[in-house]
Design a protein around this motif. Structure first.
Motif, PDB file in Angstrom:
ATOM      1  N   GLU A 533      19.799 -28.457  36.058  1.00  0.00           N
ATOM      2  CA  GLU A 533      20.721 -29.363  35.647  1.00  0.00           C
ATOM      3  C   GLU A 533      20.812 -30.748  36.201  1.00  0.00           C
ATOM      4  OE1 GLU A 533      24.386 -27.321  35.402  1.00  0.00           O
ATOM      5  OE2 GLU A 533      23.854 -25.715  34.105  1.00  0.00           O
ATOM      6  N   ASP A 536      18.085 -32.581  34.999  1.00  0.00           N
ATOM      7  CA  ASP A 536      18.180 -32.985  33.568  1.00  0.00           C
ATOM      8  C   ASP A 536      18.854 -34.304  33.216  1.00  0.00           C
ATOM      9  OD1 ASP A 536      17.785 -32.428  30.643  1.00  0.00           O
ATOM     10  OD2 ASP A 536      20.154 -32.440  30.803  1.00  0.00           O
ATOM     11  N   PRO A 542      12.225 -32.154  30.004  1.00  0.00           N
ATOM     12  CA  PRO A 542      11.964 -30.578  30.193  1.00  0.00           C
ATOM     13  C   PRO A 542      10.855 -29.847  30.604  1.00  0.00           C
ATOM     14  CG  PRO A 542      13.027 -31.273  27.976  1.00  0.00           C
ATOM     15  CD  PRO A 542      12.552 -32.312  28.786  1.00  0.00           C
TER      16      PRO A 542
END
Length: 598
Positions: A533, A536, A542
């Motif tokens: 996370e 990201d 991704p």
């Protein structure tokens, strides 16, 4: 000349091992313990028994290596965290118990036998020590070693093991023998002791750890065993050259490695040698017992054994109450440690060599220790039957044997709750066990039935349906679960898949020596998820996030396999990422510039 001596050596070995196996099997079946079996076997085959074997003094000299290895393993147990947690019981309860029991028994001997004060002290102080070799296996087999009562007994036994060294010094101070020519004076021995301990600690820091790291990287199990034995014997040899206790050297060597990543591997490697040599030690002690002297005064041996057990039980009860232990638990504690111990034979030999007691007295009091050991199993049966505390309002019910779950979950904290929810979602019938009363009460608010108890106890797991369970999952906090607790469970429930929540990488390495169905580091998956996370949020694609996770998992798995194989937590550290070693994320040029990737 060589061939006959080899033949005698082989014959003696066959006789000793055969007698030991037969006697220990019988005494184990009777619930009397292996130590008593070894002593009786030695007395049976020795010169005072059937006369099948001789040379007990020479065999005792070799077998004393078992005491040295035992002290090394005691030192390995002194991990700083555990030592600090049990400090009050070890250095408070243990110290007061040894001093109070030693002086009380010495007083009984002085008043009833007419021995001199020095001889009474030389006999009374050793009798204050209990049998580690008898008590700890009893606690382990009953699943009580990690209960408050079990930890209290372990703490006192640990202090008793440590007190062997000062007790040897006290007997040497009382000695009536003339000084050994060339032996250093007492004040110089004190300086030698301090210097030797400091030198061994420095050697452990700057020599032993690099040595084990080198041996571990080579992956040779035999070389690791040799290095472990070399460490023990070298430390003992240094002390012997300085006219100091070899046991002290072995103990310091163990303490040096107590916080080492190689501790568990060393314990596993040294334990078989310790077991065999300590068994040989008890055999040799049994062979040295003068049965004729004992048979001439059987009433004295019986009466003094009863006096020792009664005196220790009463004094230990008082000491335990002084430290706030409830009455029933204090009496049970006193009965558990009321016997004489294996170190008494070592100290009796020291006292005999110091001309404080005659050989006949050493044989008599050796028989008294043996008889006191025989009383312990019966006293424990009495304790379990009559001294078990009655249930109180705070007690919670444990499993009653009426359930047959597919899985048993031990520990219903935040980790166990998640495991339980996943199994319940699949319709799996489970039994939950926890020893925290407040956790059980909270679970009831959510309609979850949690049984109270110590989930490492085999009898409790049987009542919970462990014999028919397909899986037993240990979700308890911390790294307390070890081989000593899990191995009996693996043997008792061969049909169940045993799964364990591991604390960290070192805990995983120690668990790898067991035939577990699975083990998972408790924070590993959540940490990986948080890392994903974060990447990201930092703007990585991704695809790159997936590649980073895959590569990290691959490298971490390879490192863990190598660490388990070598016992060295630093092996393959070059596979870890750092500012100079990172992945080539060619599709993210901006991220490369900002994060220093190559």
């Amino acid at each position: 000349m060589t061939e006959p001596s080899q033949a005698f050596l082989i014959r003696d070995g066959v006789v000793m091992l055969g007698a030991a196996i037969g006697s220990v099997l019988v005494f184990r079946r009777l619930g009397l313990g292996a130590t008593l079996g070894y002593l009786v076997a030695g007395a049976l085959i020795g010169p005072q028994g059937l006369g099948l074997i001789g040379g007990a003094e020479a065999k005792l000299g070799i077998a004393e290596l078992g005491i040295v290895l035992l002290l090394f393993l005691v030192g390995l147990e002194l991990h700083p965290n555990r030592l600090w947690r049990l400090r009050r019981d070890i250095f408070g309860l243990g110290l007061v118990q040894v001093v109070a029991c030693g002086l009380a028994i010495a007083g009984v001997i002085y008043l009833t036998t007419g021995f001199s004060p020095a001889a009474s002290l030389a006999l009374g102080l050793p009798l204050a020590l209990s049998s580690t070799a008898q008590v700890l296996p009893m606690l382990q087999s009953a699943g009580r070693l990690n209960t408050p009562a079990g930890e209290r007994a372990f703490s006192v036994l640990l202090f008793q093991d440590l007190s062997l060294i000062p007790l040897i010094t006290i007997i040497a101070t009382l000695s009536r023998t003339p000084p050994v020519p060339g032996a250093p004076p007492g004040w110089l021995l004190g300086l030698y002791t301090v210097g030797a301990v400091v030198g061994l600690v420095l050697a452990g820091r700057f020599i032993l750890n690099p040595l084990f790291r080198l041996v571990g990287n080579m992956g040779e199990r035999e070389l690791f065993v040799a290095a472990g034995l070399f460490t023990v014997l070298a430390a003992a040899a240094v002390m012997e050259m300085l006219h100091l206790s070899t046991a002290l050297g072995a103990f310091v060597a163990g303490v040096m490695l107590a916080d080492s990543p190689y501790r568990h591997e060393l314990e596993a490697d040294v334990e078989p040698f310790r077991t065999i040599l300590l068994g040989l030690f008890f055999l040799a002690v049994g062979m040295l017992l003068d049965l004729q002297v004992v048979m001439e005064r059987p009433l004295f041996v019986i009466a003094m054994a009863v006096a020792v057990v009664a005196t220790k039980s009463i004094v230990m009860f008082g000491v335990a109450r002084l430290f706030g232990v409830p009455s029933r638990a204090a009496l049970s504690f006193g009965l558990l440690l009321s016997q004489g111990g294996e170190f008494a034979f070592v100290l009796f030999a020291q006292a005999q060599g110091a001309l404080l007691i005659a050989p006949e007295a050493a044989s008599l009091f050796g028989a008294i220790v043996t008889l006191s050991m025989a009383t312990t199993p019966f006293l424990m049966m009495f304790s379990r039957r009559f001294l078990t505390p009655p249930p109180t309002r705070e007690d919670r019910p444990g499993p009653d044997g009426s359930i047959s779950p597919a899985a048993i979950i031990v520990g219903y904290g935040r980790f166990g709750q998640t495991v339980a929810q996943m199994l319940l979602a699949a319709g799996v019938r489970i039994t939950l066990i926890d020893r925290r009363v407040e956790q059980i009460d909270v679970a009831q608010k959510f309609d979850m039935k949690v049984f109270y108890g110590d989930g490492t106890r085999i009898d409790l797991l049987r009542n919970a349906g462990g014999a028919d369970a397909q899986a037993i999952i240990f979700c308890v906090d911390g790294n307390g679960l070890d081989k000593a607790q899990l191995q009996p469970i693996l043997e008792a429930f061969p049909k169940a898949a045993i799964m364990v929540r591991a604390y960290d990488r070192l805990h995983m390495m120690s668990l790898s020596k067991l035939d577990l169905a699975g083990a998972v580091r408790e924070l590993f998956e959540s940490a990986v998820l948080l890392g994903r996370e974060t990447l990201d949020r930092l703007g990585f694609s991704p695809e790159n996030v997936e590649m980073i996770e895959t590569e990290y998992r691959r490298r971490d798995g390879l490192r863990l396999e190598a660490q388990i194989a070598s016992g060295d937590v630093t092996v393959n550290r070059e596979m870890m990422f750092n500012h100079e070693r990172s992945l080539d994320l060619s599709t993210e040029p901006q991220a490369e510039q900002n994060h220093g990737t190559r």
